[in-house]
Enzyme design. Sequence first.
Site, PDB file in Angstrom:
ATOM      1  N   SER A 124     -21.207  -8.465 -23.257  1.00  0.00           N
ATOM      2  CA  SER A 124     -20.693  -9.789 -23.593  1.00  0.00           C
ATOM      3  C   SER A 124     -20.468 -10.624 -22.345  1.00  0.00           C
ATOM      4  O   SER A 124     -20.207 -11.819 -22.465  1.00  0.00           O
ATOM      5  CB  SER A 124     -19.407  -9.676 -24.405  1.00  0.00           C
ATOM      6  OG  SER A 124     -18.577  -8.691 -23.892  1.00  0.00           O
ATOM      7  N   GLU A 157     -26.810 -13.680 -30.012  1.00  0.00           N
ATOM      8  CA  GLU A 157     -27.340 -14.388 -28.849  1.00  0.00           C
ATOM      9  C   GLU A 157     -28.409 -13.487 -28.230  1.00  0.00           C
ATOM     10  O   GLU A 157     -28.107 -12.355 -27.824  1.00  0.00           O
ATOM     11  CB  GLU A 157     -26.229 -14.664 -27.834  1.00  0.00           C
ATOM     12  CG  GLU A 157     -25.193 -15.676 -28.317  1.00  0.00           C
ATOM     13  CD  GLU A 157     -24.068 -15.919 -27.316  1.00  0.00           C
ATOM     14  OE1 GLU A 157     -23.398 -16.952 -27.425  1.00  0.00           O
ATOM     15  OE2 GLU A 157     -23.834 -15.062 -26.430  1.00  0.00           O
ATOM     16  N   ASN A 195     -19.079 -17.785 -25.518  1.00  0.00           N
ATOM     17  CA  ASN A 195     -17.912 -17.544 -24.666  1.00  0.00           C
ATOM     18  C   ASN A 195     -17.769 -18.579 -23.559  1.00  0.00           C
ATOM     19  O   ASN A 195     -16.698 -18.739 -22.991  1.00  0.00           O
ATOM     20  CB  ASN A 195     -17.960 -16.135 -24.060  1.00  0.00           C
ATOM     21  CG  ASN A 195     -17.479 -15.095 -25.056  1.00  0.00           C
ATOM     22  OD1 ASN A 195     -16.739 -15.425 -25.989  1.00  0.00           O
ATOM     23  ND2 ASN A 195     -17.903 -13.858 -24.883  1.00  0.00           N
TER      24      ASN A 195
HETATM   25  P1  NAD Z   1     -15.721   0.596 -27.525  1.00  0.00           P
HETATM   26  O1  NAD Z   1     -14.807   1.032 -26.452  1.00  0.00           O
HETATM   27  O2  NAD Z   1     -15.234   0.487 -28.915  1.00  0.00           O
HETATM   28  O3  NAD Z   1     -16.998   1.587 -27.554  1.00  0.00           O
HETATM   29  C1  NAD Z   1     -17.699   1.978 -26.404  1.00  0.00           C
HETATM   30  C2  NAD Z   1     -18.233   3.387 -26.671  1.00  0.00           C
HETATM   31  O4  NAD Z   1     -19.148   3.716 -25.640  1.00  0.00           O
HETATM   32  C3  NAD Z   1     -17.147   4.467 -26.651  1.00  0.00           C
HETATM   33  O5  NAD Z   1     -17.220   5.221 -27.829  1.00  0.00           O
HETATM   34  C4  NAD Z   1     -17.468   5.295 -25.416  1.00  0.00           C
HETATM   35  O6  NAD Z   1     -17.187   6.674 -25.584  1.00  0.00           O
HETATM   36  C5  NAD Z   1     -18.946   5.077 -25.271  1.00  0.00           C
HETATM   37  N1  NAD Z   1     -19.461   5.221 -23.921  1.00  0.00           N
HETATM   38  C6  NAD Z   1     -18.901   4.826 -22.760  1.00  0.00           C
HETATM   39  N2  NAD Z   1     -19.735   5.100 -21.741  1.00  0.00           N
HETATM   40  C7  NAD Z   1     -20.832   5.684 -22.261  1.00  0.00           C
HETATM   41  C8  NAD Z   1     -22.054   6.166 -21.712  1.00  0.00           C
HETATM   42  N3  NAD Z   1     -22.296   6.101 -20.406  1.00  0.00           N
HETATM   43  N4  NAD Z   1     -22.971   6.666 -22.548  1.00  0.00           N
HETATM   44  C9  NAD Z   1     -22.749   6.727 -23.884  1.00  0.00           C
HETATM   45  N5  NAD Z   1     -21.610   6.292 -24.459  1.00  0.00           N
HETATM   46  C10 NAD Z   1     -20.666   5.775 -23.651  1.00  0.00           C
HETATM   47  O7  NAD Z   1     -16.346  -0.784 -27.023  1.00  0.00           O
HETATM   48  P2  NAD Z   1     -17.021  -1.951 -27.895  1.00  0.00           P
HETATM   49  O8  NAD Z   1     -15.966  -2.948 -28.205  1.00  0.00           O
HETATM   50  O9  NAD Z   1     -17.823  -1.379 -28.976  1.00  0.00           O
HETATM   51  O10 NAD Z   1     -17.956  -2.638 -26.799  1.00  0.00           O
HETATM   52  C11 NAD Z   1     -19.196  -2.093 -26.423  1.00  0.00           C
HETATM   53  C12 NAD Z   1     -20.022  -3.150 -25.713  1.00  0.00           C
HETATM   54  O11 NAD Z   1     -20.173  -4.282 -26.573  1.00  0.00           O
HETATM   55  C13 NAD Z   1     -19.419  -3.689 -24.430  1.00  0.00           C
HETATM   56  O12 NAD Z   1     -20.453  -3.991 -23.518  1.00  0.00           O
HETATM   57  C14 NAD Z   1     -18.720  -4.967 -24.896  1.00  0.00           C
HETATM   58  O13 NAD Z   1     -18.568  -5.904 -23.851  1.00  0.00           O
HETATM   59  C15 NAD Z   1     -19.704  -5.451 -25.928  1.00  0.00           C
HETATM   60  N6  NAD Z   1     -19.141  -6.364 -26.943  1.00  0.00           N
HETATM   61  C16 NAD Z   1     -17.925  -6.139 -27.508  1.00  0.00           C
HETATM   62  C17 NAD Z   1     -17.434  -6.998 -28.476  1.00  0.00           C
HETATM   63  C18 NAD Z   1     -16.107  -6.768 -29.145  1.00  0.00           C
HETATM   64  O14 NAD Z   1     -15.573  -7.698 -29.772  1.00  0.00           O
HETATM   65  N7  NAD Z   1     -15.538  -5.572 -29.073  1.00  0.00           N
HETATM   66  C19 NAD Z   1     -18.205  -8.105 -28.879  1.00  0.00           C
HETATM   67  C20 NAD Z   1     -19.460  -8.291 -28.313  1.00  0.00           C
HETATM   68  C21 NAD Z   1     -19.923  -7.414 -27.339  1.00  0.00           C
END
Ligand code: NAD
Length: 499
Positions: A124, A157, A195
């Site tokens: 993001s 996006e 954003n």
């Molecule tokens: P989250 O913490 O819920 O999930 C991340 C997962 O990735 C965890 O289960 C973790 O164990 C796993 N992980 C970490 N490192 C890893 C690796 N090297 N290999 C495999 N698995 C690994 O986070 P999220 O909110 O789902 O966010 C994930 C991505 O999406 C981020 O880049 C975040 O910026 C992006 N994002 C989040 C949102 C939101 O609202 N939460 C919205 C858009 C984008």
Amino acid sequence: MTPGALDGAPLLVVGAGIMGAGIAQVAAQAGHRVRLFDAREGAAAQAKAKLAATLDGLAAKGKLTADAAGATMARIEPVAALGAAAGVSLVIEAIVEDLEAKRALFAELESLVGADCVIATNTSSISVTALARGMKLPGRLVGMHFFNPVPLMKLVEVVSGLHTERAVADAIFELSRKWGKVPVHARSTPGFIVNRIARPFYAETLALLFEQAAAPEVLDACFRGAGFRMGPCELIDLVGHDTNFAVTQSVYAANFYDKRYVPSLVQREMVDGGLLGRKSGRGFYRYPEGAPALPRVAHEAPVAPREITVHGDGRVADWLAARIADRRPAREARSPWTGLALDGARLVVTDGRRAAELAAALGTNDVAVFDRPLTAGDPAGAAIAYAVADRASERWRAQSPAWLAALGFAPQPVADTPGLVVARTVAMLINEAADAVLQGVCTPEGADAAMKLGVNYPAGPFEWLAGWSAAGVAAMLDALDAQYRGERYRLSGWLLRHV
Ligand code: NAD
């Protein structure tokens, strides 16, 4: 990469957190076989079990057939090792938001997948160009930025960095569309589209709070009155001040500390004090109570003037004339201001000048300004901000809200600040969107779709502009700039060219 190359292709989702699980669900519902991997042992299986419970719930409510739920679940396979990437045509990465972690993952993936495999990142905030650095085939990396909750939010996006091949971005765009999403192309720049353009929605309210222009519940009510689903304060409380502050700081830093994006001390203090919003029990409001009731503004009935004139031309002036048509107003279309002249008093739609400035310019003390109405229908008691000039008579202090009420609003007094509440914010949103277009981040249509679908705005910035004018927005920003001095209200070159 040929068009349709990703149709029905097997894919791997890496990261089974909130976003990864949602992406796996949407892909499986669209018919793809999905492998789901997470570095934390058991996390992928847990995510699948949770998803099964969600789909069962939807099936029980009749929103999905049991067969469809079963078929979706059968297509999702939790895998224990990244080796499962072998043979897939698409990997979607949704791991922790960390440049080095993502780069290390892409290096490992490239040793497992074929040359035609697309790698999409759900980052993001990290530059897609920077993430591609060091990859063997950097042209295959593209941003595929979903919004939370993934199954419900329509926007994707599709973010291209300098390395991204156009055919790869186009393939992800097409695929998103087949998944029932509304994709929008974006160039990789800080905050991408949503954003970035959304920053002023929070920043202007934080600026108004900083100078004690109004209480949070008043500001929120004014935004709801203008058609927004939630005001900035209640929205930040919901998302969390820590998360909102982190995005603001990251956009600010990524723009080399451009003052336009400067974070707020109001929010800094709240984050430092652990007032994070709903999740900590207190933010702008206390929870579970939420926002206090709005102060009732008592007002008398409007006293019929001897003469009533609608000033100005354009959408808002026409709307005002229609609202009071039964009073048979005169019309002064060539007026330099928009609003109502009621004998000697002036009820003016904000153009950025404060009520006190307008009083000096119009040569009368009885001036009140009110916020720019964004919708053309019956306000039906919608809250609207207004301010009365400091030298106004007691009579006009009582009559100005009476006239706003007669127009259909619930008037809310705020400090006499330039552009009041909604108008200054919308002008800044338009300005930010204009700069995004100038910089090739997105098209005007893309910006409108992104803001309506990514953050549920009632209209897009260019739709607001179409109902206003570039000259009007520019005048608003210039008035703000004259008041606050600095770079924050700097006019976009795009707007300047459209004045
Ligand atoms: P989250 O913490 O819920 O999930 C991340 C997962 O990735 C965890 O289960 C973790 O164990 C796993 N992980 C970490 N490192 C890893 C690796 N090297 N290999 C495999 N698995 C690994 O986070 P999220 O909110 O789902 O966010 C994930 C991505 O999406 C981020 O880049 C975040 O910026 C992006 N994002 C989040 C949102 C939101 O609202 N939460 C919205 C858009 C984008």
